[in-house]
Structure formats: C-alpha cells, structure tokens
Design a protein around this motif. Structure first.
Motif, mmCIF file in Angstrom:
data_model
loop_
_atom_site.group_PDB
_atom_site.id
_atom_site.type_symbol
_atom_site.label_atom_id
_atom_site.label_comp_id
_atom_site.label_asym_id
_atom_site.label_seq_id
_atom_site.Cartn_x
_atom_site.Cartn_y
_atom_site.Cartn_z
ATOM 1 N N PRO A 1 10.695 -54.965 -57.553
ATOM 2 C CA PRO A 1 9.443 -54.639 -56.872
ATOM 3 C C PRO A 1 9.642 -53.492 -55.872
ATOM 4 O O PRO A 1 10.722 -53.333 -55.297
ATOM 5 N N TYR A 2 8.571 -52.732 -55.680
ATOM 6 C CA TYR A 2 8.575 -51.635 -54.703
ATOM 7 C C TYR A 2 7.290 -51.664 -53.903
ATOM 8 O O TYR A 2 6.284 -52.195 -54.353
ATOM 9 N N SER A 3 7.349 -51.087 -52.716
ATOM 10 C CA SER A 3 6.140 -50.893 -51.918
ATOM 11 C C SER A 3 6.199 -49.500 -51.306
ATOM 12 O O SER A 3 7.265 -48.910 -51.176
ATOM 13 N N SER A 4 5.034 -48.998 -50.955
ATOM 14 C CA SER A 4 4.952 -47.624 -50.455
ATOM 15 C C SER A 4 5.562 -47.445 -49.070
ATOM 16 O O SER A 4 5.842 -46.315 -48.671
ATOM 17 N N GLU A 5 5.803 -48.531 -48.324
ATOM 18 C CA GLU A 5 6.324 -48.393 -46.965
ATOM 19 C C GLU A 5 7.639 -49.112 -46.708
ATOM 20 O O GLU A 5 8.251 -48.887 -45.677
ATOM 21 N N ASP B 1 0.768 -49.759 -51.173
ATOM 22 C CA ASP B 1 0.776 -49.751 -52.625
ATOM 23 C C ASP B 1 2.003 -50.520 -53.083
ATOM 24 O O ASP B 1 3.091 -50.360 -52.511
ATOM 25 N N VAL B 2 1.844 -51.374 -54.096
ATOM 26 C CA VAL B 2 2.955 -52.132 -54.652
ATOM 27 C C VAL B 2 3.014 -51.912 -56.158
ATOM 28 O O VAL B 2 1.989 -51.655 -56.802
ATOM 29 N N TRP B 3 4.222 -51.998 -56.742
ATOM 30 C CA TRP B 3 4.431 -51.843 -58.168
ATOM 31 C C TRP B 3 5.789 -52.398 -58.528
ATOM 32 O O TRP B 3 6.575 -52.730 -57.643
ATOM 33 N N VAL B 4 6.060 -52.553 -59.818
ATOM 34 C CA VAL B 4 7.374 -52.983 -60.275
ATOM 35 C C VAL B 4 7.899 -51.994 -61.302
ATOM 36 O O VAL B 4 7.136 -51.312 -61.985
ATOM 37 N N VAL B 5 9.219 -51.935 -61.382
ATOM 38 C CA VAL B 5 9.908 -51.168 -62.410
ATOM 39 C C VAL B 5 10.713 -52.167 -63.233
ATOM 40 O O VAL B 5 11.469 -52.973 -62.682
ATOM 41 N N VAL B 6 10.504 -52.132 -64.544
ATOM 42 C CA VAL B 6 11.158 -53.057 -65.464
ATOM 43 C C VAL B 6 12.101 -52.273 -66.356
ATOM 44 O O VAL B 6 11.722 -51.248 -66.919
ATOM 45 N N THR B 7 13.330 -52.755 -66.475
ATOM 46 C CA THR B 7 14.316 -52.140 -67.362
ATOM 47 C C THR B 7 14.717 -53.165 -68.418
ATOM 48 O O THR B 7 15.132 -54.277 -68.085
ATOM 49 N N ILE B 8 14.553 -52.765 -69.684
ATOM 50 C CA ILE B 8 14.967 -53.582 -70.823
ATOM 51 C C ILE B 8 15.847 -52.687 -71.680
ATOM 52 O O ILE B 8 15.370 -51.688 -72.230
ATOM 53 N N GLY B 9 17.121 -53.035 -71.761
ATOM 54 C CA GLY B 9 18.061 -52.167 -72.487
ATOM 55 C C GLY B 9 18.106 -50.808 -71.840
ATOM 56 O O GLY B 9 18.312 -50.691 -70.630
ATOM 57 N N PHE C 1 13.259 -53.462 -50.234
ATOM 58 C CA PHE C 1 13.011 -54.740 -49.575
ATOM 59 C C PHE C 1 13.397 -55.936 -50.438
ATOM 60 O O PHE C 1 13.482 -57.051 -49.952
ATOM 61 N N ASN C 2 13.635 -55.714 -51.737
ATOM 62 C CA ASN C 2 13.987 -56.818 -52.620
ATOM 63 C C ASN C 2 14.818 -56.261 -53.777
ATOM 64 O O ASN C 2 14.398 -55.312 -54.421
ATOM 65 N N PRO C 3 15.986 -56.844 -54.068
ATOM 66 C CA PRO C 3 16.843 -56.310 -55.126
ATOM 67 C C PRO C 3 16.345 -56.601 -56.539
ATOM 68 O O PRO C 3 16.898 -56.096 -57.507
ATOM 69 N N GLY C 4 15.299 -57.400 -56.665
ATOM 70 C CA GLY C 4 14.764 -57.716 -57.986
ATOM 71 C C GLY C 4 15.452 -58.911 -58.610
ATOM 72 O O GLY C 4 16.186 -59.643 -57.959
ATOM 73 N N ALA C 5 15.200 -59.089 -59.895
ATOM 74 C CA ALA C 5 15.748 -60.237 -60.612
ATOM 75 C C ALA C 5 15.951 -59.881 -62.073
ATOM 76 O O ALA C 5 15.236 -59.051 -62.624
ATOM 77 N N THR C 6 16.934 -60.505 -62.687
ATOM 78 C CA THR C 6 17.146 -60.382 -64.119
ATOM 79 C C THR C 6 16.632 -61.658 -64.772
ATOM 80 O O THR C 6 17.025 -62.763 -64.394
ATOM 81 N N LEU C 7 15.710 -61.498 -65.711
ATOM 82 C CA LEU C 7 15.035 -62.617 -66.357
ATOM 83 C C LEU C 7 15.109 -62.439 -67.870
ATOM 84 O O LEU C 7 15.586 -61.413 -68.356
#
Length: 70
Positions: free
Chosen positions: A14-18, A49-57, A22-28
C-alpha cells in the motif's frame, strides 16, 4: 483482486500520497478461482490519495488512486 492465475503468489504494497513507506506490504496467494479478497492494510489517511502496487512474478500492476475521505 480477480482475473489472475490460480494459486499464484503475489506481493501487495500500500501507498499514500503523504506517508512514505508506512507499510511493507504482504505476500499472499491467489485462490484456486484466480481471485483474492483481503482487508489487510488498516489506516486512516484522511484527505490523502491511497493505492496499492501488486507484483506477481515479473509483472507489476498499480491500482487506481482513491482520495480517502476525511
């Protein structure tokens, strides 16, 4: 999330504009139907503003940005 290869492992961050890092994320893992529903990143970034970046392979996907109400 939907439309992904079943049983694929992915990392979501997850990311936020400010708030930086703030969070290292998770592997699911995507379920056997190619979908995954999760409520993982609880925070209250009012007005940001909030958003997520997803990495698969080797593929990376960035979600739409959403202005968190506040």
């Amino acid at each position: 999330m939907w439309g992904f290869e079943p049983d694929a492992e992915f990392k979501v961050v997850p990311y936020s504009s400010e708030w930086d890092d703030f969070n290292p994320g998770a592997t699911l893992t995507i379920d056997a139907n190619g979908t995954e529903d999760f409520n993982r990143f609880h925070c209250k970034p009012a007005g940001q503003d909030v958003w997520v970046v997803v990495t698969i392979g080797d593929q990376t996907y960035t979600s739409n940005r959403f202005r968190w109400p506040g």
